[in-house]
Design a protein around this motif. Sequence first.
Motif, PDB file in Angstrom:
ATOM      1  N   TYR A  44       0.873  -1.064   0.120  1.00  0.00           N
ATOM      2  CA  TYR A  44       0.125  -0.002  -0.096  1.00  0.00           C
ATOM      3  C   TYR A  44       0.922   1.071   0.083  1.00  0.00           C
ATOM      4  O   TYR A  44       0.521   2.224  -0.562  1.00  0.00           O
ATOM      5  N   LYS A  45       1.979   1.276   0.666  1.00  0.00           N
ATOM      6  CA  LYS A  45       3.070   2.297   0.729  1.00  0.00           C
ATOM      7  C   LYS A  45       3.444   2.479  -0.639  1.00  0.00           C
ATOM      8  O   LYS A  45       3.671   3.655  -1.114  1.00  0.00           O
ATOM      9  N   GLU A  46       3.825   1.308  -1.437  1.00  0.00           N
ATOM     10  CA  GLU A  46       4.058   1.669  -2.729  1.00  0.00           C
ATOM     11  C   GLU A  46       3.100   2.188  -3.848  1.00  0.00           C
ATOM     12  O   GLU A  46       3.348   2.930  -4.696  1.00  0.00           O
ATOM     13  N   PHE A  75      -6.058  -5.448   1.753  1.00  0.00           N
ATOM     14  CA  PHE A  75      -6.918  -6.834   1.159  1.00  0.00           C
ATOM     15  C   PHE A  75      -6.353  -6.712  -0.439  1.00  0.00           C
ATOM     16  O   PHE A  75      -6.264  -7.891  -0.996  1.00  0.00           O
ATOM     17  N   LEU A  76      -6.752  -5.596  -0.982  1.00  0.00           N
ATOM     18  CA  LEU A  76      -6.624  -5.609  -2.612  1.00  0.00           C
ATOM     19  C   LEU A  76      -5.296  -5.801  -3.031  1.00  0.00           C
ATOM     20  O   LEU A  76      -5.175  -6.565  -3.908  1.00  0.00           O
ATOM     21  N   LEU A  77      -4.204  -5.465  -2.331  1.00  0.00           N
ATOM     22  CA  LEU A  77      -2.727  -5.660  -2.837  1.00  0.00           C
ATOM     23  C   LEU A  77      -2.304  -7.213  -2.533  1.00  0.00           C
ATOM     24  O   LEU A  77      -1.155  -7.498  -3.051  1.00  0.00           O
ATOM     25  N   SER A  78      -3.046  -7.659  -1.882  1.00  0.00           N
ATOM     26  CA  SER A  78      -2.644  -9.113  -1.455  1.00  0.00           C
ATOM     27  C   SER A  78      -3.162 -10.171  -2.268  1.00  0.00           C
ATOM     28  O   SER A  78      -2.861 -11.253  -2.223  1.00  0.00           O
ATOM     29  N   ILE A 159       7.834 -13.407  -5.227  1.00  0.00           N
ATOM     30  CA  ILE A 159       7.007 -12.432  -5.044  1.00  0.00           C
ATOM     31  C   ILE A 159       7.700 -11.370  -4.180  1.00  0.00           C
ATOM     32  O   ILE A 159       8.765 -11.600  -3.538  1.00  0.00           O
ATOM     33  N   GLN A 160       7.266 -10.302  -4.328  1.00  0.00           N
ATOM     34  CA  GLN A 160       7.678  -8.894  -3.643  1.00  0.00           C
ATOM     35  C   GLN A 160       6.652  -7.979  -3.446  1.00  0.00           C
ATOM     36  O   GLN A 160       5.671  -7.894  -4.051  1.00  0.00           O
ATOM     37  N   THR A 161       7.002  -7.167  -2.108  1.00  0.00           N
ATOM     38  CA  THR A 161       5.868  -6.137  -1.958  1.00  0.00           C
ATOM     39  C   THR A 161       5.965  -5.123  -3.030  1.00  0.00           C
ATOM     40  O   THR A 161       7.274  -4.696  -3.521  1.00  0.00           O
ATOM     41  N   GLY A 162       4.898  -4.727  -3.764  1.00  0.00           N
ATOM     42  CA  GLY A 162       4.858  -3.714  -4.904  1.00  0.00           C
ATOM     43  C   GLY A 162       3.606  -3.635  -5.459  1.00  0.00           C
ATOM     44  O   GLY A 162       2.397  -3.812  -4.441  1.00  0.00           O
ATOM     45  N   ILE A 163       3.367  -3.554  -6.693  1.00  0.00           N
ATOM     46  CA  ILE A 163       2.069  -3.204  -7.194  1.00  0.00           C
ATOM     47  C   ILE A 163       1.638  -4.464  -7.959  1.00  0.00           C
ATOM     48  O   ILE A 163       2.346  -5.060  -8.740  1.00  0.00           O
ATOM     49  N   SER A 164       0.436  -4.719  -7.535  1.00  0.00           N
ATOM     50  CA  SER A 164      -0.329  -6.017  -8.294  1.00  0.00           C
ATOM     51  C   SER A 164      -0.985  -5.712  -9.789  1.00  0.00           C
ATOM     52  O   SER A 164      -0.959  -4.502  -9.921  1.00  0.00           O
ATOM     53  N   ILE A 186       4.649  -0.441 -17.525  1.00  0.00           N
ATOM     54  CA  ILE A 186       4.828  -1.853 -16.884  1.00  0.00           C
ATOM     55  C   ILE A 186       6.473  -1.996 -16.745  1.00  0.00           C
ATOM     56  O   ILE A 186       6.679  -2.535 -15.576  1.00  0.00           O
ATOM     57  N   GLN A 187       7.117  -1.737 -17.646  1.00  0.00           N
ATOM     58  CA  GLN A 187       8.718  -1.866 -17.365  1.00  0.00           C
ATOM     59  C   GLN A 187       9.184  -1.077 -16.136  1.00  0.00           C
ATOM     60  O   GLN A 187      10.324  -1.435 -15.556  1.00  0.00           O
ATOM     61  N   LYS A 188       8.575  -0.202 -15.916  1.00  0.00           N
ATOM     62  CA  LYS A 188       9.145   0.826 -14.664  1.00  0.00           C
ATOM     63  C   LYS A 188       8.672   0.311 -13.340  1.00  0.00           C
ATOM     64  O   LYS A 188       9.421   0.709 -12.340  1.00  0.00           O
ATOM     65  N   VAL A 189       7.550  -0.069 -13.348  1.00  0.00           N
ATOM     66  CA  VAL A 189       6.747  -0.646 -12.208  1.00  0.00           C
ATOM     67  C   VAL A 189       7.407  -1.659 -11.284  1.00  0.00           C
ATOM     68  O   VAL A 189       7.904  -2.656 -11.784  1.00  0.00           O
TER      69      VAL A 189
END
Length: 336
Positions: A44-46, A75-78, A159-164, A186-189
């Motif tokens: 969520y911080k990301e 919830f959404l990002l997991s 997996i890593q914390t980041g953007i789904s 996509i390649q930057k995120v």
Amino acid sequence: MYHPRLYGEFYDMGFKYGQLLYQKANFTIPTISKKKMDFGLESYKELKIFFPEVIEEIKGFAKGIHDKPENLGAFLLSLGVFNPTGQCSVFAFKNKTSTIIGRNYDMLFDFKKFTESSLIAPKNKYAYISQSDVFIGRSDGINEKGLSIAMSFVNGTEIQTGISFHFIIRKILEDCQNTKQAVELIQKVKVSTANNFLIADKNGNLAVVESAPQKSIVRLPQKKEPFIYITNEFKSKEMQAYDRGGVEWSKSEERYNGLGNNLKPIKQIDLEKAKEILSDKCVCLNLRKEKFGTIWSVVANLNELSIERAETKPKATNYKVETRLDWWLKKRANSS
């Protein structure tokens, strides 16, 4: 399948939809494990950095369901990170004067009750039609500029914390007008999981981004092939080290070959042929024992913004014409 129309300020869109689900369906956020919550909160911080506008929508939705934005965001990002089960088939074909796309979304049949196709038109962003099995995030869509994007899960090694993918697709639909812009985004995120993204625009620019936390590459159509397609595996040699495999149960290779066998003999395609391909028994998934298969299907002509959707297992005869994007564009033009 729900069919919301959401437009205006981000916070207002979120509040409207959250309040509706709370009042009509007594919706509350499902309970998730501490592991998922911790992962989601870090992600969520990301998201606040990557897509600050959608944070306002999350705040509005949370207000509508009487919960905290952080709980909703976590919830959404997991979702789809620890147990990615969706298996999908997507293709795009470049005719001389048009680009045609087709997409099957394969999931547990129980998820049909959560599916939605939304018209989303945020203020000062591009409007689009998109499908998902979760509110706010998107799994595929087509925007007013004739840009299409659809994802498919890949069983990645990390997996890593980041953007789904849900939020990557939303941001592309709202901010990008062509394939080149979408690929660059996509390649930057910082992505949280492995996925294939198939992108096409009305000018016939087709690309697949094979994306994983470790690396991503862009795959273009083969020479003399005016099409490209994906199922649930990385196909480039560079990315296979980041693909755990294990998707034989969903007939990923069979579906991939089915798409290829249908696309290679033809010189041009229309929506009726696209429907036929998606309904092919080698492409359309129907695993009765696993209660798993195609739960929606979309075809579109990106040049005409002609969109049709089957809201169950697709057949050539059960697609409905989508009219909401045309309605919105006319409404906006008349009010300006």
